[in-house]
Write an enzyme that holds these catalytic residues in place. Structure first.
Site, PDB file in Angstrom:
ATOM      1  N   THR A 153      43.114  61.267  33.137  1.00 29.50           N
ATOM      2  CA  THR A 153      42.535  62.310  34.000  1.00 29.50           C
ATOM      3  C   THR A 153      42.963  62.042  35.444  1.00 29.50           C
ATOM      4  OG1 THR A 153      40.545  60.931  34.148  1.00 29.50           O
ATOM      5  CG2 THR A 153      40.473  62.749  32.586  1.00 29.50           C
ATOM      6  N   GLU A 189      34.456  53.300  30.344  1.00 29.13           N
ATOM      7  CA  GLU A 189      35.193  52.057  30.101  1.00 29.13           C
ATOM      8  C   GLU A 189      35.138  51.185  31.353  1.00 29.13           C
ATOM      9  OE1 GLU A 189      36.679  51.058  27.044  1.00 29.13           O
ATOM     10  OE2 GLU A 189      36.084  49.509  28.439  1.00 29.13           O
ATOM     11  N   LEU A 248      31.876  55.826  38.195  1.00 29.48           N
ATOM     12  CA  LEU A 248      32.510  56.101  39.494  1.00 29.48           C
ATOM     13  C   LEU A 248      31.978  55.136  40.545  1.00 29.48           C
ATOM     14  CD1 LEU A 248      32.504  60.016  39.866  1.00 29.48           C
ATOM     15  CD2 LEU A 248      34.271  58.539  38.950  1.00 29.48           C
ATOM     16  N   ASN A 260      33.328  51.438  40.255  1.00 32.60           N
ATOM     17  CA  ASN A 260      34.691  51.296  40.779  1.00 32.60           C
ATOM     18  C   ASN A 260      34.715  51.448  42.298  1.00 32.60           C
ATOM     19  OD1 ASN A 260      36.016  50.591  38.491  1.00 32.60           O
ATOM     20  ND2 ASN A 260      36.725  52.636  37.983  1.00 32.60           N
ATOM     21  N   CYS A 306      42.565  53.619  38.511  1.00 28.80           N
ATOM     22  CA  CYS A 306      41.149  54.012  38.619  1.00 28.80           C
ATOM     23  C   CYS A 306      40.589  54.090  40.033  1.00 28.80           C
ATOM     24  CB  CYS A 306      40.288  53.034  37.822  1.00 28.80           C
ATOM     25  SG  CYS A 306      40.368  53.349  36.072  1.00 28.80           S
ATOM     26  N   LYS A 319      41.488  57.102  42.383  1.00 29.47           N
ATOM     27  CA  LYS A 319      41.116  58.359  41.716  1.00 29.47           C
ATOM     28  C   LYS A 319      39.587  58.517  41.674  1.00 29.47           C
ATOM     29  CE  LYS A 319      40.831  58.453  37.254  1.00 29.47           C
ATOM     30  NZ  LYS A 319      41.154  58.364  35.826  1.00 29.47           N
ATOM     31  N   PHE A 347      50.722  46.773  39.311  1.00 33.89           N
ATOM     32  CA  PHE A 347      49.671  46.827  40.342  1.00 33.89           C
ATOM     33  C   PHE A 347      48.820  45.562  40.359  1.00 33.89           C
ATOM     34  CE2 PHE A 347      45.466  47.531  38.464  1.00 33.89           C
ATOM     35  CZ  PHE A 347      45.760  47.888  37.154  1.00 33.89           C
TER      36      PHE A 347
HETATM   37  C1  UDX Z   1      39.321  48.490  37.566  1.00 32.88           C
HETATM   38  C2  UDX Z   1      37.896  47.938  37.336  1.00 32.88           C
HETATM   39  O1  UDX Z   1      37.871  46.537  37.673  1.00 32.88           O
HETATM   40  C3  UDX Z   1      37.481  48.158  35.887  1.00 32.88           C
HETATM   41  O2  UDX Z   1      36.141  47.754  35.702  1.00 32.88           O
HETATM   42  C4  UDX Z   1      37.624  49.645  35.553  1.00 32.88           C
HETATM   43  O3  UDX Z   1      37.298  49.894  34.192  1.00 32.88           O
HETATM   44  C5  UDX Z   1      39.040  50.116  35.824  1.00 32.88           C
HETATM   45  O4  UDX Z   1      39.390  49.850  37.186  1.00 32.88           O
HETATM   46  P1  UDX Z   1      41.779  47.603  37.078  1.00 32.88           P
HETATM   47  O5  UDX Z   1      42.201  48.698  37.998  1.00 32.88           O
HETATM   48  O6  UDX Z   1      42.428  47.502  35.746  1.00 32.88           O
HETATM   49  O7  UDX Z   1      40.210  47.707  36.790  1.00 32.88           O
HETATM   50  O8  UDX Z   1      41.996  46.180  37.799  1.00 32.88           O
HETATM   51  P2  UDX Z   1      41.185  45.328  38.901  1.00 32.88           P
HETATM   52  O9  UDX Z   1      41.166  43.927  38.458  1.00 32.88           O
HETATM   53  O10 UDX Z   1      39.900  45.944  39.247  1.00 32.88           O
HETATM   54  O11 UDX Z   1      42.173  45.389  40.170  1.00 32.88           O
HETATM   55  C6  UDX Z   1      42.415  46.597  40.868  1.00 32.88           C
HETATM   56  C7  UDX Z   1      43.286  46.340  42.077  1.00 32.88           C
HETATM   57  O12 UDX Z   1      42.576  45.600  43.075  1.00 32.88           O
HETATM   58  C8  UDX Z   1      44.551  45.494  41.787  1.00 32.88           C
HETATM   59  O13 UDX Z   1      45.640  46.050  42.496  1.00 32.88           O
HETATM   60  C9  UDX Z   1      44.192  44.110  42.310  1.00 32.88           C
HETATM   61  O14 UDX Z   1      45.323  43.378  42.695  1.00 32.88           O
HETATM   62  C10 UDX Z   1      43.344  44.497  43.530  1.00 32.88           C
HETATM   63  N1  UDX Z   1      42.427  43.426  43.953  1.00 32.88           N
HETATM   64  C11 UDX Z   1      41.460  42.957  43.119  1.00 32.88           C
HETATM   65  C12 UDX Z   1      42.519  42.931  45.263  1.00 32.88           C
HETATM   66  O15 UDX Z   1      43.374  43.358  46.042  1.00 32.88           O
HETATM   67  N2  UDX Z   1      41.631  41.960  45.651  1.00 32.88           N
HETATM   68  C13 UDX Z   1      40.650  41.470  44.841  1.00 32.88           C
HETATM   69  O16 UDX Z   1      39.881  40.607  45.285  1.00 32.88           O
HETATM   70  C14 UDX Z   1      40.567  41.988  43.515  1.00 32.88           C
END
Ligand code: UDX
Ligand code: ADP
Length: 447
Positions: free
Chosen positions: A92, A161, A221, A224, A276, A279, A338
């Site tokens: 989405t 999720e 939402l 996140n 996520c 968005k 990412f």
């Molecule tokens: C996220 C949420 O954590 C998860 O619960 C939801 O279901 C989907 O979105 P995701 O996007 O897969 O998960 O990864 P996440 O570990 O949250 O990292 C997201 C981004 O933040 C990455 O680019 C990561 O490098 C960055 N990040 C994370 C930072 O820059 N600093 C941090 O301290 C933690």
């Protein structure tokens, strides 16, 4: 209702791992994942070391359950018809045109799913929203279902999720919580119970929370948004550290040791990515605006703006180091995903940072251990504002890290383990967007 057959529509980063784990933990239930893309289904049915998504531990789960009670199929109609419970796990993205463009979630895939469910259902179904959706989407789904199918009863549940890519399997095995939203009616509560019973096969009951549909949709939402807000907060402080000589890692540690705050998601970076965070926040901004909450909308919007700024600020550090001109400078971009342990590059900071460096004259050599060359060139072609020719000599995508050796400067943007071990010559400059510990000529975020 007794659930014997589950159908999941969408074999992507959410549907694939989630259904694999449900099948593994519930051998008494047949789980079939369908997708509109037959090539993807072929890959899911192919060798386990070449599944369409990379997630640590996923291949072992698929190896055990596939063919036993886990199936991947392109027969959408037949599997919808057979299932008592249908998960929607389609993508989405943010809308790119029309009302709410750039903010509102594009629900076309969800609507197409609902139409298929209505069309192919010959008995009552429980329909579970797995994709992240704007609050009150369940109502819209219900409308479509009943508009197209009047003979069956549909119960809509929200079951957002919370898995993070790179740790999806562990997150699914040991979830912090499972959230299930359903109607207050008797049939709604029966449907909630049917889904609770599935998760209860491996998740302790006290971690399974039930609520109404809207609270569940909004909780996703909000979760996140709160995580992303922590990152933008620490990233904004990294800017201040650069000006004042404070150290962002030490600041982060000191803040995180307060047990009311905690240490996680306080790592300064070149900006968060992933499908996520941005968005979902933009979705939240849209919702706030829709309900006339202008100040609240502005508050959350700033989290995204700080993130955009962080990517530009990091790229500017590199450019400033070379006095504004990167012509003739060979820059290695280490990491396109990412985050580490995924082959997903959606919203990755590398996309923006590399474009800015390229525009400043640099020749760039891109390496990522998991993202395929084809995906990297598609990102450049589709997501850069700067249009480049396919055979541009200033862009080089390589398959081995050793091929970056000749570069003058290394820009690290994904926290892959592999990058911690590489041997970069003393004379070369490393710009570190992920705090990987190289004690060489290093220039990091916050320093
Ligand atoms: C996220 C949420 O954590 C998860 O619960 C939801 O279901 C989907 O979105 P995701 O996007 O897969 O998960 O990864 P996440 O570990 O949250 O990292 C997201 C981004 O933040 C990455 O680019 C990561 O490098 C960055 N990040 C994370 C930072 O820059 N600093 C941090 O301290 C933690
Ligand atoms: P996510 O990260 O949300 O799982 P992905 O893009 O990885 O997103 O996966 C979503 C999947 O859903 C894709 O494989 C896409 O082909 C599939 N899909 C999208 N719309 C439909 C639809 N109407 N019917 C079946 N599959 C769909």
């Amino acid at each position: 209702m007794i659930i014997k057959n589950i159908c999941c529509i969408g074999a992507g980063y959410v549907g694939g791992p989630t259904m694999s784990v449900i099948a593994l933990k519930c051998p008494h239930i047949n789980v079939t994942v369908v997708d509109a893309n037959p090539d993807k289904i072929k890959e899911w049915n192919g060798p386990v070391n070449n599944l369409p998504i990379y997630e640590p531990g996923l291949s072992d789960v698929v190896k055990e359950a596939r063919g036993r009670n886990l199936f991947f199929s392109d027969d959408i109609a037949g599997n919808i018809e057979k299932a008592e419970m249908i998960f929607m796990a389609v993508n989405t993205p943010t809308k790119t045109e029309g009302e709410g463009a750039g903010m509102k979630a594009d629900l076309r895939n969800i609507e197409a799913c609902a139409k298929d469910i209505a069309k192919y259902s010959k008995k009552d179904k429980i329909v579970v929203e797995k994709s992240t959706l704007p609050v009150r989407t369940a109502e819209k789904i219900k409308e479509i279902l009943y508009e197209k199918s009047t003979d069956n009863h549909f119960e809509i549940l929200s079951n957002p999720e919370f898995l993070a890519e790179g740790t999806a399997i562990q997150d699914l095995f040991k979830s912090d919580r499972v959230l299930i939203g359903g109607d207050d009616s008797e049939s709604g509560q029966n449907a909630v119970k049917a889904l609770v019973d599935i998760y209860a096969n491996w998740i302790p009951k006290e971690k399974i929370l039930t609520t109404n549909v809207w609270s569940s949709e909004l909780a996703k939402l909000a979760s996140n948004a709160m995580l992303a807000q922590r990152i933008s907060s620490i990233n904004s402080l990294s800017g201040l550290c650069e000006k004042t000589g404070a150290n962002i890692d030490e600041l982060s540690k000191a803040i995180g040791m307060d047990h009311r705050i905690g240490p996680k998601f306080l790592k300064a970076s070149a900006g968060f990515g992933g499908s996520c965070f941005q968005k979902d926040i933009l979705n939240l901004v849209y919702l706030c605006k829709f309900y006339g909450l202008e100040q609240e909308a502005e508050y959350w919007h700033q989290v995204v703006r700080i993130n955009d700024n962080q990517k530009k600020r990091f790229a500017k550090k590199v450019i400033d180091y070379f006095n504004g001109d990167l012509s003739g400078i060979r820059v290695a971009i280490l990491g396109w995903a990412f985050k580490a342990n995924t082959n997903d590059s959606r919203e990755s900071a590398s996309i923006k940072v590399s474009e800015i460096l390229y525009k400043s004259g640099a020749s760039i050599t891109i390496y990522d251990p998991m993202v395929q060359k084809r995906s990297i060139s598609n990102d450049i072609k589709n997501l850069w504002d700067t249009k480049v020719k396919l055979n541009d000599k200033r862009i080089n995508i390589v398959e081995k890290i050793s091929e970056t050796k000749k570069c003058d400067t290394f820009v690290i943007l994904t926290e892959w383990e592999e990058f911690k071990l590489i041997d970069i010559e003393e004379s070369k400059i490393i710009f570190d967007g992920r705090n990987i510990n190289h004690n060489k000529n290093k220039i990091s975020i916050g320093k």
